[in-house]
Design a protein around this motif. Structure first.
Motif, PDB file in Angstrom:
ATOM      1  N   GLY A 131     -11.411   9.119  29.028  1.00  0.00           N
ATOM      2  CA  GLY A 131     -11.465   8.087  30.065  1.00  0.00           C
ATOM      3  C   GLY A 131     -10.253   8.142  30.977  1.00  0.00           C
ATOM      4  O   GLY A 131     -10.363   7.995  32.206  1.00  0.00           O
ATOM      5  N   VAL A 132      -9.094   8.361  30.365  1.00  0.00           N
ATOM      6  CA  VAL A 132      -7.857   8.447  31.171  1.00  0.00           C
ATOM      7  C   VAL A 132      -7.917   9.668  32.073  1.00  0.00           C
ATOM      8  O   VAL A 132      -7.507   9.621  33.246  1.00  0.00           O
ATOM      9  N   ASN A 134     -10.555  11.119  33.352  1.00  0.00           N
ATOM     10  CA  ASN A 134     -11.452  10.838  34.484  1.00  0.00           C
ATOM     11  C   ASN A 134     -10.786   9.897  35.481  1.00  0.00           C
ATOM     12  O   ASN A 134     -10.844  10.112  36.703  1.00  0.00           O
ATOM     13  N   ASP A 135     -10.129   8.848  34.945  1.00  0.00           N
ATOM     14  CA  ASP A 135      -9.476   7.891  35.845  1.00  0.00           C
ATOM     15  C   ASP A 135      -8.330   8.542  36.603  1.00  0.00           C
ATOM     16  O   ASP A 135      -8.157   8.321  37.815  1.00  0.00           O
ATOM     17  N   VAL A 136      -7.536   9.364  35.930  1.00  0.00           N
ATOM     18  CA  VAL A 136      -6.412  10.030  36.593  1.00  0.00           C
ATOM     19  C   VAL A 136      -6.924  11.032  37.621  1.00  0.00           C
ATOM     20  O   VAL A 136      -6.383  11.154  38.732  1.00  0.00           O
ATOM     21  N   GLU A 138      -9.784  10.960  39.269  1.00  0.00           N
ATOM     22  CA  GLU A 138     -10.291  10.243  40.445  1.00  0.00           C
ATOM     23  C   GLU A 138      -9.149   9.655  41.252  1.00  0.00           C
ATOM     24  O   GLU A 138      -9.154   9.702  42.499  1.00  0.00           O
ATOM     25  N   LEU A 139      -8.172   9.107  40.540  1.00  0.00           N
ATOM     26  CA  LEU A 139      -7.036   8.508  41.239  1.00  0.00           C
ATOM     27  C   LEU A 139      -6.222   9.565  41.976  1.00  0.00           C
ATOM     28  O   LEU A 139      -5.819   9.362  43.136  1.00  0.00           O
ATOM     29  N   LYS A 158      -9.612  18.014  38.648  1.00  0.00           N
ATOM     30  CA  LYS A 158      -9.782  17.625  37.239  1.00  0.00           C
ATOM     31  C   LYS A 158      -9.176  18.697  36.322  1.00  0.00           C
ATOM     32  O   LYS A 158      -8.539  18.363  35.312  1.00  0.00           O
TER      33      LYS A 158
END
Length: 171
Positions: A131-132, A134-136, A138-139, A158
């Motif tokens: 999850g981190v 994916n979030d990182v 995208e961020l 990614k």
């Protein structure tokens, strides 16, 4: 004086006759007593002596039987005590085995719970890392787009972030 001798002789004769009569009466009375009273009295005394003898023999047998019964009860009581001690020892042994089994089961259950918790923690860590990532990703793409003002490929970004996180995970 003659008178006195005659009277004395008469009194002696009379006394002798009386004495003979009393003697004969006494002998007859003794024969009657022997025949009618002495036999039953002797028979009664002999039966009483026999009864006392039988009672003494019976009492002796009863005493011996009581001693034998007491010895038997004592032996049975000793056997019962031995059996009771054996039962208590068996119960203690069984209780010790059951206690050891319960402790072993508790240790096994605790280890299984610990292993399950560690597996769950590892799974949640992996999910959190994914999850981190994916979030990182995208961020960082979002930040990079704003900084560069152009669009970067999401897959390249990614891969770059995954490499960076792997480096952080190894530290």
């Amino acid at each position: 004086m003659i008178n006195q001798i005659v009277l004395a002789g008469a009194s002696e004769g009379l006394a002798l006759g009386n004495m003979l009569f009393v003697l004969v009466a006494f002998l007859v009375l003794m024969l009657l007593i022997k025949h009618f009273a002495w036999g039953p009295v002797v028979k009664m005394m002999e039966s009483r002596a026999d009864k006392v003898s039988r009672d003494l023999d019976s009492a002796e047998e009863a005493r011996k039987q009581a001693e034998a019964d007491a010895a038997e009860r004592s032996a049975q009581l000793q056997t019962a005590r031995t059996d009771a001690n054996g039962i208590i020892a068996d119960a203690k042994t069984a209780a010790g085995k059951q206690r050891d089994q319960i402790v072993a089961d508790a240790h096994a259950a605790a280890q299984a719970t610990k292993d399950q918790a560690l597996a769950q923690i590892e799974q949640e860590r992996a999910e959190a890392m994914a999850g981190v990532k994916n979030d990182v990703a995208e961020l960082s793409v979002s930040i990079a787009q704003k900084i560069i003002q152009k669009e970067l490929k999401l897959d390249d970004q990614k891969a770059l972030i995954d490499a960076y996180i792997e480096g952080l995970g190894n530290k």
